[in-house]
Write a protein that holds these residues in place. Sequence first.
Motif, PDB file in Angstrom:
ATOM      1  N   LYS A  83     -20.392  46.233 -36.015  1.00 32.38           N
ATOM      2  CA  LYS A  83     -19.377  45.277 -35.576  1.00 32.38           C
ATOM      3  C   LYS A  83     -18.545  45.830 -34.424  1.00 32.38           C
ATOM      4  CE  LYS A  83     -17.162  43.217 -38.881  1.00 32.38           C
ATOM      5  NZ  LYS A  83     -16.215  42.993 -40.005  1.00 32.38           N
ATOM      6  N   ARG A  84     -18.266  47.138 -34.453  1.00 32.88           N
ATOM      7  CA  ARG A  84     -17.345  47.720 -33.470  1.00 32.88           C
ATOM      8  C   ARG A  84     -17.934  47.821 -32.071  1.00 32.88           C
ATOM      9  NH1 ARG A  84     -18.806  51.453 -37.107  1.00 32.88           N
ATOM     10  NH2 ARG A  84     -19.909  53.353 -36.476  1.00 32.88           N
ATOM     11  N   TYR A  85     -19.277  47.748 -31.931  1.00 25.02           N
ATOM     12  CA  TYR A  85     -19.878  47.868 -30.610  1.00 25.02           C
ATOM     13  C   TYR A  85     -20.445  46.562 -30.068  1.00 25.02           C
ATOM     14  CZ  TYR A  85     -19.273  52.876 -31.070  1.00 25.02           C
ATOM     15  OH  TYR A  85     -18.717  54.118 -31.212  1.00 25.02           O
ATOM     16  N   GLY A  86     -20.509  45.547 -30.874  1.00 27.11           N
ATOM     17  CA  GLY A  86     -20.839  44.213 -30.388  1.00 27.11           C
ATOM     18  C   GLY A  86     -22.128  44.111 -29.605  1.00 27.11           C
ATOM     19  N   ASN A  87     -23.187  44.800 -30.063  1.00 30.49           N
ATOM     20  CA  ASN A  87     -24.515  44.744 -29.419  1.00 30.49           C
ATOM     21  C   ASN A  87     -24.501  45.249 -27.976  1.00 30.49           C
ATOM     22  OD1 ASN A  87     -25.862  43.639 -31.691  1.00 30.49           O
ATOM     23  ND2 ASN A  87     -25.099  41.605 -31.165  1.00 30.49           N
ATOM     24  N   LYS A  88     -23.632  46.209 -27.676  1.00 30.28           N
ATOM     25  CA  LYS A  88     -23.556  46.787 -26.328  1.00 30.28           C
ATOM     26  C   LYS A  88     -23.681  48.305 -26.405  1.00 30.28           C
ATOM     27  CE  LYS A  88     -20.656  43.172 -24.287  1.00 30.28           C
ATOM     28  NZ  LYS A  88     -19.367  42.860 -23.619  1.00 30.28           N
ATOM     29  N   LYS A  89     -24.383  48.883 -25.423  1.00 33.55           N
ATOM     30  CA  LYS A  89     -24.500  50.327 -25.323  1.00 33.55           C
ATOM     31  C   LYS A  89     -23.381  50.865 -24.451  1.00 33.55           C
ATOM     32  CE  LYS A  89     -29.527  50.659 -25.940  1.00 33.55           C
ATOM     33  NZ  LYS A  89     -30.795  51.139 -25.359  1.00 33.55           N
ATOM     34  N   VAL A  90     -22.507  51.657 -25.036  1.00 30.76           N
ATOM     35  CA  VAL A  90     -21.371  52.229 -24.315  1.00 30.76           C
ATOM     36  C   VAL A  90     -21.307  53.732 -24.581  1.00 30.76           C
ATOM     37  CG1 VAL A  90     -20.014  50.110 -24.285  1.00 30.76           C
ATOM     38  CG2 VAL A  90     -19.830  51.641 -26.240  1.00 30.76           C
ATOM     39  N   PHE A  91     -20.611  54.447 -23.693  1.00 28.80           N
ATOM     40  CA  PHE A  91     -20.554  55.908 -23.780  1.00 28.80           C
ATOM     41  C   PHE A  91     -19.839  56.369 -25.052  1.00 28.80           C
ATOM     42  CE2 PHE A  91     -18.947  60.142 -22.529  1.00 28.80           C
ATOM     43  CZ  PHE A  91     -20.150  60.717 -22.176  1.00 28.80           C
ATOM     44  N   ARG A  92     -18.981  55.539 -25.593  1.00 33.04           N
ATOM     45  CA  ARG A  92     -18.260  55.887 -26.818  1.00 33.04           C
ATOM     46  C   ARG A  92     -19.234  56.146 -27.974  1.00 33.04           C
ATOM     47  NH1 ARG A  92     -14.372  53.370 -30.799  1.00 33.04           N
ATOM     48  NH2 ARG A  92     -12.386  54.473 -30.500  1.00 33.04           N
ATOM     49  N   MET A  93     -20.384  55.480 -27.948  1.00 36.06           N
ATOM     50  CA  MET A  93     -21.397  55.685 -28.976  1.00 36.06           C
ATOM     51  C   MET A  93     -21.944  57.116 -28.929  1.00 36.06           C
ATOM     52  SD  MET A  93     -23.384  52.086 -28.347  1.00 36.06           S
ATOM     53  CE  MET A  93     -24.715  52.424 -29.470  1.00 36.06           C
ATOM     54  N   VAL A  94     -22.085  57.658 -27.727  1.00 31.72           N
ATOM     55  CA  VAL A  94     -22.560  59.032 -27.568  1.00 31.72           C
ATOM     56  C   VAL A  94     -21.584  60.010 -28.223  1.00 31.72           C
ATOM     57  CG1 VAL A  94     -23.100  60.849 -25.887  1.00 31.72           C
ATOM     58  CG2 VAL A  94     -23.777  58.487 -25.439  1.00 31.72           C
ATOM     59  N   LEU A  95     -20.295  59.789 -27.974  1.00 30.02           N
ATOM     60  CA  LEU A  95     -19.272  60.671 -28.536  1.00 30.02           C
ATOM     61  C   LEU A  95     -19.230  60.567 -30.052  1.00 30.02           C
ATOM     62  CD1 LEU A  95     -16.445  59.988 -25.922  1.00 30.02           C
ATOM     63  CD2 LEU A  95     -17.982  61.959 -26.021  1.00 30.02           C
ATOM     64  N   GLU A  96     -19.331  59.347 -30.577  1.00 29.15           N
ATOM     65  CA  GLU A  96     -19.336  59.182 -32.041  1.00 29.15           C
ATOM     66  C   GLU A  96     -20.525  59.905 -32.661  1.00 29.15           C
ATOM     67  OE1 GLU A  96     -19.987  55.686 -35.399  1.00 29.15           O
ATOM     68  OE2 GLU A  96     -19.067  55.143 -33.479  1.00 29.15           O
ATOM     69  N   MET A  97     -21.693  59.711 -32.083  1.00 27.24           N
ATOM     70  CA  MET A  97     -22.906  60.346 -32.597  1.00 27.24           C
ATOM     71  C   MET A  97     -22.781  61.869 -32.566  1.00 27.24           C
ATOM     72  SD  MET A  97     -26.060  59.566 -33.759  1.00 27.24           S
ATOM     73  CE  MET A  97     -26.722  58.056 -33.058  1.00 27.24           C
ATOM     74  N   GLN A  98     -22.329  62.406 -31.447  1.00 26.57           N
ATOM     75  CA  GLN A  98     -22.235  63.852 -31.300  1.00 26.57           C
ATOM     76  C   GLN A  98     -21.194  64.452 -32.244  1.00 26.57           C
ATOM     77  OE1 GLN A  98     -23.981  66.049 -30.072  1.00 26.57           O
ATOM     78  NE2 GLN A  98     -22.689  67.856 -29.912  1.00 26.57           N
ATOM     79  N   ILE A  99     -20.058  63.798 -32.392  1.00 28.46           N
ATOM     80  CA  ILE A  99     -19.007  64.302 -33.275  1.00 28.46           C
ATOM     81  C   ILE A  99     -19.485  64.343 -34.725  1.00 28.46           C
ATOM     82  CG2 ILE A  99     -16.734  63.777 -34.260  1.00 28.46           C
ATOM     83  CD1 ILE A  99     -15.983  62.653 -31.460  1.00 28.46           C
ATOM     84  N   CYS A 100     -20.061  63.256 -35.182  1.00 23.58           N
ATOM     85  CA  CYS A 100     -20.491  63.173 -36.585  1.00 23.58           C
ATOM     86  C   CYS A 100     -21.644  64.127 -36.889  1.00 23.58           C
ATOM     87  CB  CYS A 100     -20.890  61.739 -36.920  1.00 23.58           C
ATOM     88  SG  CYS A 100     -19.526  60.550 -36.835  1.00 23.58           S
TER      89      CYS A 100
END
Length: 394
Positions: free
Chosen positions: A243-260
């Motif tokens: 829900k938080r990314y709304g079917n869009k690829k954004v750089f914030r996803m990279v940071l979330e993935m790397q942090i977790c």
Amino acid sequence: MEMSEASKQTTRHEESEHLQNPEPDQILSQRRSLIVNHRKWWVSVLLCLFLVVLGDSLVMLLLNFFYVQDNREDSDQDLQYTGTWTQALIQNVAFPVLIPLFFIFRSPKQNHETNNTRFLSFRLLFLYLSLGVLVAAHSKLFALGKLYANYGIFTLISATQLIFIAVFTAIINRFKFNRWIIISIILTLVIYVLGSPEFVGQPDENEEFYNIQAWLTFAGSVAFALSLCFFQLGFEKLLVKTKRYGNKKVFRMVLEMQICVSFVASVVCLVGLIASGEYKELKGDSQRFKKGETYYVLSLVGLALSWQVWAVGLIGLVLYVSGVFGDVVHMCTSPLVALIVVLAFDFMDDDFSWPRIGALIGTTLALGSYFYSMHKKNKKEMMELDRRENNVEV
């Protein structure tokens, strides 16, 4: 009630016709949007590419500095077993520096129509745990593999990671290859083998164990290849659909993935560090460091930050392009890193030889081939939009 249902069906029919036969103004708006998105995409890809090159260069420089100052040759003991959990932990532990960036980068407009959010969250949690274990595994295996025998043999075996990625991504991610990508992969394998930099941490001849190194490096290559495929799968099938990314690829996803993922990997490596008793050797390592304890700490901090720069760039390339392209870029940096190491250190019998010069020239061909493939894909999207525009005019 019947009139209401009939009016809804009429509205849906009109919307369907409008989507199938868009107005010229709508086509123009789509063209502008596509051009802007392509430009943003290219900027993102080039930024991530720069981070990979910067991270690779800093990591190899600091690793060589660390082992030059480590005085391993003054010890009568085999030191292959020491410091590997520390090196694995260093690769992942600096993830907290990314947390402020995660909140700085804005999230796109939420998609409230996303279904099965609980099930999606459970699968994301499982993905982060699995990837964390895989990243910890290849961090430890590569750290050991480098120290068991000649670094040239390590490079030769670790080159198989690109072959594994190509196979796994075709099966897991349904990745489609074309001749330009295949040419790029073949050139990259040659470049990586011929252009590998010098690594001063390799053991003396009486400490070399080629059989052990081969299995360690081989297993690390498989783990690394699987991790990139699962990163790509997580972006395409899970994170994009939240829900938080709304079917869009954004750089914030990279940071979330790397942090977790780095958090899980750090926990695994920390447990290994404590369980193996390696933490007791940290004081001796710092005292053995030629330039003193301060430089020992600074070199580890610099390594930790450099690994995060590299990882963010690599995962960014996985998000925007593919895991195959991410590893192609990573391996193509080898001759450039070799040049930087030659300039920064005065190793005996190490110079920027003709094979490395050829590998550096080949880097432009390998990356150029893959970039041309991406350009053709973007051009195909524009041609499809032009075809739709011509249909509207007719």
